[in-house]
Scaffold this active site. Structure first.
Site, PDB file in Angstrom:
ATOM      1  N   THR A  34       0.815  -1.231   0.000  1.00 31.72           N
ATOM      2  CA  THR A  34       0.000   0.000   0.000  1.00 31.72           C
ATOM      3  C   THR A  34       0.842   1.271   0.000  1.00 31.72           C
ATOM      4  O   THR A  34       0.328   2.359  -0.276  1.00 31.72           O
ATOM      5  CB  THR A  34      -0.905   0.047   1.255  1.00 31.72           C
ATOM      6  OG1 THR A  34      -0.061  -0.012   2.416  1.00 31.72           O
ATOM      7  CG2 THR A  34      -1.879  -1.112   1.277  1.00 31.72           C
ATOM      8  N   CYS A  38       2.517   2.547   9.444  1.00 32.96           N
ATOM      9  CA  CYS A  38       1.575   2.532  10.566  1.00 32.96           C
ATOM     10  C   CYS A  38       2.308   2.357  11.887  1.00 32.96           C
ATOM     11  O   CYS A  38       3.463   1.951  11.918  1.00 32.96           O
ATOM     12  CB  CYS A  38       0.614   1.339  10.436  1.00 32.96           C
ATOM     13  SG  CYS A  38      -0.336   1.326   8.914  1.00 32.96           S
ATOM     14  N   ASP A 446      18.838  10.717  50.833  1.00 31.54           N
ATOM     15  CA  ASP A 446      17.594  11.455  51.074  1.00 31.54           C
ATOM     16  C   ASP A 446      16.868  10.881  52.292  1.00 31.54           C
ATOM     17  O   ASP A 446      16.715   9.660  52.420  1.00 31.54           O
ATOM     18  CB  ASP A 446      16.705  11.336  49.833  1.00 31.54           C
ATOM     19  CG  ASP A 446      15.383  12.081  49.992  1.00 31.54           C
ATOM     20  OD1 ASP A 446      15.370  13.295  49.737  1.00 31.54           O
ATOM     21  OD2 ASP A 446      14.383  11.443  50.383  1.00 31.54           O
TER      22      ASP A 446
END
Length: 496
Positions: A34, A38, A446
């Site tokens: 085609t 896609c 931390d």
């Protein structure tokens, strides 16, 4: 990981046959019979395997003469997660192209920022993406053009200019080549306004930002809202809003989480800034991440698995401006979130440029490094050592001695930050995680992380925790989000 996935034909065919949306943006399917390309999840009946060829980028498909599918709109899939977690030159180049560097500075500008020759950059991108920097930038321009054609009533000449095309002719030719339709035909075919983005007068556009599911918005928006600097950021009517300093002008972004997309409302003073504004918002919300791969890796640790299972798809909240974030990280050293916001708001009011915001309460752009470099250090209300840390950082940023762009080399930049006075591992790593986008940045010192580790039965001393975390690599920044989320701090909750 999926690096170079397009070369694994069997796996690609399986993904296309099962219409697996997780691979959208990882590779593109070009259909020989085609002449269209896609996304893997295209709803159309899958072609026969012998008629499929796979490409690593939309630009490579376009260069091979394929046109974009009108059903699945492959150029609107989330970006490849690879460019987020790769620290090599191709990853850095892709981040710069997304930020509009080729459109503004050409391929020589791109190469100069990366410290390579134009030939080296072109060769490396061609080898990995099947397309050079100009083709990649052109694919991005085509995507911006289509967005504006379908969602605004702007005249085509303005759209050509806003999308970065040098001429109307180049705009017409590219749109026809990529979409097999003229710009006018593309506009008449546009979906009905209910599902499509829309634009109103005054440079305001509304669009949808796609992401790979799952996405957990709590810590992402919670973090941005809880640390918002008054005047620059706000949480209003379910949206995180902030001002943006952009290459051609400035803007305001409003971002609202929805189950299958992020609604993004952009008001821009110059439409040429649209692709960069979108790219920065996506980056701030970490929308190109691959949550399935990240969560699968973190689940291999039995103590992390329950956290991931409870609320999968956490993203790392990042920033739209790395230099701004670094300044704010220093302002936030050893003080509460509220105090950090107050310090930042003072700087903004004194040195930021004013903006008007008819839809809300935003008043300023965060001050540029040039403006901050001109500030009298004695005017900064903070302890002397922190003032030195801040002014040294600002000088380094203003002179270009330290550069915190999307193309930053993560290990090198982190080492340069650590060499500055007042920069310990925590500050350098939080900048690496949120400003540079290093997905493996880790914060073992931390307090919140150490507390969470202790409560979960993980080792809580930094050295032992770092050793344990080696199995979380290269996604330790995401592990940080899961560990932080065990606390009741407002950064972990969507504001009501």
């Amino acid at each position: 990981m999926h690096q170079g996935m397009h070369t694994d034909t069997e796996r690609c065919v399986r993904a296309v046959q099962s219409k697996d949306a997780r691979f959208d943006g990882w590779f593109y399917t070009a259909v020989l019979t085609t002449g269209i390309y896609c996304r893997p999840s295209c709803p159309v009946v899958a072609p026969k395997p012998r008629n499929m060829v796979f490409h690593p980028s939309a630009a490579a498909c376009q260069q091979a003469g394929f046109r974009a599918c009108k059903r699945c709109r492959p150029d609107t899939s989330p970006g490849s997660p690879e460019w987020n977690h790769r620290a090599d030159v191709v990853g850095r180049a892709m981040r710069l192209i997304a930020d509009g560097t080729v459109d503004r500075e050409g391929v020589p500008g791109l190469a100069a920022r990366l410290g390579y020759s134009t030939r080296q950059i072109e060769r490396q991108l061609l080898a990995e993406l099947g397309a050079g920097p100009l083709a990649l930038a052109r694919a991005q321009r085509a995507q911006t053009a289509r967005l504006l054609i379908e969602t605004t009533a702007l005249p085509m000449a303005e759209i050509a200019f806003a999308s970065g095309f040098a001429s109307i002719r180049a705009f017409n030719d590219t749109v026809r080549e990529v979409y097999a339709l003229t710009p006018t035909a593309l506009r008449t075919r546009a979906p009905a306004p209910s599902s499509a983005p829309t634009a109103s007068a005054g440079g305001t556009l509304t669009l949808r930002l796609p992401f790979r599911a799952p996405l957990n918005p709590d810590n992402l928006f919670g973090h941005l809202a809880a640390t918002a600097v008054p005047g620059v950021e706000e949480w209003r009517d379910g949206a995180y809003r902030r001002t943006l300093r952009l290459p051609y002008g400035h803007g305001i972004a409003a971002l609202t989480p929805h189950p299958d997309h992020i609604a993004c409302r952009l008001t821009l003073t110059d439409l040429r800034d649209l692709p960069v504004a979108i790219s920065r918002c996506r980056r701030m919300l970490d929308l190109d991440a691959d949550p399935v791969a990240i969560d699968d890796q973190l689940r291999t640790d039995p103590l992390l698995a329950p956290l991931v299972d409870k609320a999968p798809g956490r993203r790392v909240p990042r920033t739209v401006d790395a230099a701004e974030f670094a300044v704010r990280a220093v302002l936030g050293q050893q003080v509460s979130t509220a105090a950090a916001r107050t310090h930042a708001a003072r700087l903004v009011t004194a040195h930021g440029e004013r903006v008007t915001d008819p839809e809300g309460g935003l008043t300023h752009l965060f001050p540029s490094t040039e403006a901050l470099a001109a500030v009298d250090p004695d005017a900064l209300a903070m302890p002397k050592t922190r003032r030195t840390t801040l002014t040294t950082l600002i000088t380094q940023l203003a002179t270009g001695a330290i550069h915190l762009g999307v193309e930053s080399d993560w290990p090198e930049t982190r080492a340069r930050l650590l060499a500055l006075p007042g920069f310990g591992p925590w500050t350098a790593d939080v900048i690496a995680m949120r400003a540079l986008g290093d997905p493996d940045a880790f914060l073992p010192t931390d307090l919140g992380i150490r507390r969470a580790a202790r409560d979960l039965g993980l080792p809580s001393t930094p050295a032992a925790l770092t050793a344990r975390a080696s199995s979380w690599r290269p996604w330790r920044a995401y592990a940080v989000q899961y560990l932080w989320a065990t606390d009741s701090h407002p950064i972990n909750f969507l504001p009501t």
